[in-house]
Design an enzyme around this catalytic site. Sequence first.
Site, PDB file in Angstrom:
ATOM      1  CG  HIS A 125      -1.993  -1.011   1.185  1.00  0.00           C
ATOM      2  ND1 HIS A 125      -2.841  -1.200   0.115  1.00  0.00           N
ATOM      3  CD2 HIS A 125      -2.348  -1.947   2.118  1.00  0.00           C
ATOM      4  CE1 HIS A 125      -3.669  -2.200   0.380  1.00  0.00           C
ATOM      5  NE2 HIS A 125      -3.394  -2.668   1.583  1.00  0.00           N
ATOM      6  CG  ASP A 182      -2.873  -8.449   0.738  1.00  0.00           C
ATOM      7  OD1 ASP A 182      -2.109  -8.744   1.666  1.00  0.00           O
ATOM      8  OD2 ASP A 182      -3.894  -7.748   0.899  1.00  0.00           O
TER       9      ASP A 182
END
Length: 379
Positions: A123, A159
């Site tokens: 992220h 993910d």
Amino acid sequence: MSVVLLHTERFVEHETPPGHPERPERAEILDVIAGRWRGRGIDVMAPQPATDQHLARVHTPEYLARIRQTRGRSTRLDPDTYTSPESQEVALLAAGAAVDAVDRVMGGSYRSAVALVRPPGHHAERDRAMGFCLYNNVAVGAAHARAIGAARVAIVDFDVHHGNGTQHIFETDPHVLYISTHQFPYYPGTGAADEIGRGPGTGFTVNVPIEAGGAADDFHLAFSGVVLPVLRQFKPDLLLISAGFDAHENDPLGGMRLTADAFAAMTTELRGVAEACCQGRIVAVTEGGYDLHALAASLDATIGALHGPARDARWPPRGSGPGNDAPGGRGPGAPGGRGPGAPGGRGPGSDHVARRGHAAVTQVRHAQRAHWRLDGPGG
């Protein structure tokens, strides 16, 4: 040697507030896994910290200075992302583990490597921390691979959350292919199928957005219909995996229904591409996974898929898994607030087996029709 693990017991020193899902106990699981595989004869090596040169390939100077300033301090960088006094040094080791793993695989010492790290990274944007992540570990590894001679690098991210940072770092680069299978709509809000890169990088971002409740059948279809054919056409010199395990059915932050066997199957499929395209060169870097038992089982399955002779993928039997409706998962907002995940649909025992996978493949084929040949199963 077939596989090496990169790990240090210092990962426990990155502390987060009480109740935060990205907690130090995750590092203790990494310690257990490293010790278990060391006992089975696998090499486990401590990483060196990433250098400013490594980090500056994917992060801005201003951002790197900001993170350096957190050394020795407890800070809150965004609503989900915190540092403790040791976090900056620990994050350097996490990024450095990705670099070391790439060096060992590209140098030919090992065919594959797994960096068992925290904090996670996918992220983290060029200029800001986000979603528990400080440095974008897998992006640092990919950029390092390019710097030492890899002409084409592929990243596959399984993910449960879309890797917004990785996508944005490489979205204009035709030499780095980013493929993500993820729950959508969900945190962080990016990852629609029509996000395909920009400028010279158009087509080299491939998002496979899967509705909450996705099970092994859906991911099998996504892999056979999109992930594997795109990788084979791209022909990478190195394959990287952003190995997050929060799509596991027991994970508190996700709304998917995968099991450890499904992670083994995905990793085995990716290993097969690496064997065919790039002499088996494959590096996995850990991301999320917040149920400790599920994390341990999924890591064991993933490492097992990379260790020993190559073999065919063994996906869970069609229609296996829980039959109840799966809820939309929790987002990364600490301490695990409810995210924008869409509600799950029917269980895989119904007539809707792999309907989420079919929907995702159809979207990707439409978005990528000018860039990749995607005429296999699904859609």
